[in-house]
Structure formats: C-alpha cells, structure tokens
Design a protein around this motif. Sequence first.
Motif, short mmCIF file in Angstrom:
data_model
loop_
_atom_site.label_atom_id
_atom_site.label_comp_id
_atom_site.label_asym_id
_atom_site.label_seq_id
_atom_site.Cartn_x
_atom_site.Cartn_y
_atom_site.Cartn_z
N PHE A 47 0.85 -1.14 -0.03
CA PHE A 47 0.10 -0.19 -0.16
C PHE A 47 1.04 1.06 0.01
CE2 PHE A 47 0.95 -1.31 4.26
CZ PHE A 47 1.13 -0.12 5.03
N ASP A 48 0.28 2.30 -0.28
CA ASP A 48 1.21 3.68 -0.49
C ASP A 48 1.37 4.15 0.85
OD1 ASP A 48 1.47 3.59 -3.11
OD2 ASP A 48 -0.30 4.33 -3.70
N PRO A 49 2.18 4.94 1.09
CA PRO A 49 2.35 5.65 2.64
C PRO A 49 1.45 6.73 2.65
CG PRO A 49 4.52 5.39 1.46
CD PRO A 49 3.27 4.93 0.41
N HIS A 50 0.63 6.67 3.74
CA HIS A 50 -0.42 7.86 3.95
C HIS A 50 -0.73 8.13 5.29
CE1 HIS A 50 -2.60 3.96 3.93
NE2 HIS A 50 -3.32 4.58 4.98
N LEU A 51 -0.94 9.29 5.69
CA LEU A 51 -1.45 9.61 7.05
C LEU A 51 -2.96 9.53 6.97
CD1 LEU A 51 -1.59 10.58 10.15
CD2 LEU A 51 -0.97 13.05 8.91
N THR A 52 -3.77 8.75 7.59
CA THR A 52 -5.15 8.52 7.64
C THR A 52 -5.89 9.74 8.21
OG1 THR A 52 -5.20 6.44 7.62
CG2 THR A 52 -7.36 7.16 8.27
N VAL A 53 -6.48 10.89 7.61
CA VAL A 53 -7.05 11.91 8.09
C VAL A 53 -8.48 11.46 8.72
CG1 VAL A 53 -7.74 14.04 7.68
CG2 VAL A 53 -5.88 13.11 6.50
N ILE A 54 -9.15 10.82 8.11
CA ILE A 54 -10.50 10.14 8.39
C ILE A 54 -10.77 8.76 7.50
CG2 ILE A 54 -11.57 12.39 9.26
CD1 ILE A 54 -13.73 11.85 6.69
N GLY A 55 -11.47 8.03 8.31
CA GLY A 55 -11.99 6.87 7.75
C GLY A 55 -11.54 5.40 8.33
N PRO A 56 -12.39 4.62 7.81
CA PRO A 56 -13.27 4.58 6.94
C PRO A 56 -14.59 5.18 7.50
CG PRO A 56 -12.86 2.32 7.40
CD PRO A 56 -11.91 3.25 8.12
N ILE A 57 -15.65 5.94 6.35
CA ILE A 57 -16.80 6.35 6.61
C ILE A 57 -17.62 5.73 5.60
CG2 ILE A 57 -16.27 8.60 5.91
CD1 ILE A 57 -18.25 9.61 8.04
N ASN A 58 -18.83 5.34 5.93
CA ASN A 58 -19.86 4.96 4.79
C ASN A 58 -20.67 5.99 4.42
OD1 ASN A 58 -19.22 2.03 4.97
ND2 ASN A 58 -20.34 1.87 6.80
N LEU A 59 -20.63 6.14 3.10
CA LEU A 59 -21.23 7.08 2.22
C LEU A 59 -21.26 6.82 0.89
CD1 LEU A 59 -18.70 10.16 3.47
CD2 LEU A 59 -21.11 9.94 4.16
N LYS A 60 -22.32 7.52 0.27
CA LYS A 60 -22.32 7.15 -1.05
C LYS A 60 -21.11 8.36 -1.93
CE LYS A 60 -27.51 6.61 -1.68
NZ LYS A 60 -27.18 5.18 -2.04
N GLY A 61 -20.84 7.74 -2.98
CA GLY A 61 -19.66 8.20 -3.60
C GLY A 61 -19.76 9.72 -3.84
N LYS A 62 -20.98 10.22 -4.25
CA LYS A 62 -20.96 11.73 -4.82
C LYS A 62 -20.80 12.54 -3.53
CE LYS A 62 -23.85 14.89 -7.34
NZ LYS A 62 -22.87 16.00 -6.87
N ASP A 63 -21.46 12.05 -2.38
CA ASP A 63 -21.52 12.73 -1.35
C ASP A 63 -20.17 12.59 -0.69
OD1 ASP A 63 -22.64 14.14 1.00
OD2 ASP A 63 -22.85 12.18 2.14
N ALA A 64 -19.57 11.65 -0.43
CA ALA A 64 -17.97 11.53 -0.06
C ALA A 64 -17.19 12.46 -0.89
CB ALA A 64 -17.53 10.28 -0.26
N LEU A 65 -17.43 12.61 -2.41
CA LEU A 65 -16.40 13.33 -3.25
C LEU A 65 -16.72 14.79 -2.90
CD1 LEU A 65 -14.53 13.05 -5.62
CD2 LEU A 65 -16.34 12.87 -7.12
N ASP A 66 -18.15 15.26 -2.84
CA ASP A 66 -18.56 16.72 -2.58
C ASP A 66 -18.03 17.05 -1.27
OD1 ASP A 66 -20.14 16.68 -4.86
OD2 ASP A 66 -22.01 16.53 -4.01
N LYS A 67 -18.05 16.38 -0.19
CA LYS A 67 -17.41 16.66 0.83
C LYS A 67 -15.90 16.79 0.72
CE LYS A 67 -21.09 14.33 3.65
NZ LYS A 67 -21.55 15.38 4.53
#
Length: 189
Positions: free
Chosen positions: A47-67
């Motif tokens: 996996f790629d190095p990353h700092l998790t900011v939030i997640g996982p959170i269940n959302l619809k894709g468009k809602d997640a993208l807009d947020k």
Amino acid sequence: MSEDKVNSKRSDEEGAYAVWATPSKDALKRIKKLMSGLRSKFGGPKFDPHLTVIGPINLKGKDALDKFRAACHGLKAYPAQVKDVSTGDSFWQSVFLRLDATPQVVGISEHFDAHFGYDRSTPYLPHMSLLYADFTDEEKHEALAEAKKLDDTIDTMSFAIDRLELYITPSDKTLKSWVKVEEYVLCAP
C-alpha cells in the motif's frame, strides 16, 4: 491548487471512504523503501504511505466526493514530524510511524471530521502504517527492530504533507479492492 480526477466512474458507489494525507516526494520515496524492506521479510499487502485523516466512513460516492472537495478548498501544505516507530494491536496498525500531534496535523483531521460529519470513537492517533499484518507480540518486536535497522533515523524524520486523497477502502485485508477516487494537491504554505 489542482484537482486530479483519478477514478470518477466510482463516484456513484456507496462504500467505506477514507481521506489520506500524503507525504512529499522525497519522504514518500524513503518511506516506500522502508515499507518494501519490511514486506520482503515479513510479508503483508503493498500500500502507499499515507496518514489517515479520516476513515473509513460509509457514504455514497457523490456525497464523499462533494465533502472531500469542499473540505480541501483553500488548504495549504503543512509539516509533519515523526515521533517514533511503534506497534499497535490491529492488523491496520501492526508497525507504524507515530507522528507528533501538532496543531496542524490534528487540525486537518478535525477539519475533515466536521466536513464529513465523522464522529470518532477513539482519540485521533496521527500515524503512517509501515506494515499491515496480524502479528504476535514477538513478531511485532522483530518487525519494529527490523524497521529501525533498515532506517535508523526514521524516528527523526520530518516532511511536508502536500496532497490529500479520497479512497474507497472496503474491509479487504488484501487491499485489492481499494481505489483512489480523487487527489487534491495542497497550495504551498
């Protein structure tokens, strides 16, 4: 500031979304090398190095993208400092870099919590996992020692966080179903 649509066809998908902060190019290269060395000895998914900011959170894709887009707007790159190399009690935190909980690092997480309506059940632990695995305590100790052997100054590393990414991250320990949905390049400070 720029947005890079990585996988917009996934934007209608409902699922577990996460926001990751990504280290600058030089830090990314160094951390990837360490992760590769650990995987070659202990296994585990790539996996790629990353700092998790939030997640996982269940959302619809468009809602997640807009947020995600709304939360990213106007954000600037910010510094991060490794505090130590540590181990945890879950597959997702078997060996990780613990980061200093600076106002910038914690503030970005709180900013995204507010935008996503994310209610944490535990305090935020800023970290970058190096290895995902189900380890015994002895194996964790070995992996921790190996990480320090592979990069003996990793626990003093500092770097800039210069990108944020939205991922869909179903509960899949192989990580094969994880997909980057969008990336946002942060403004220079």
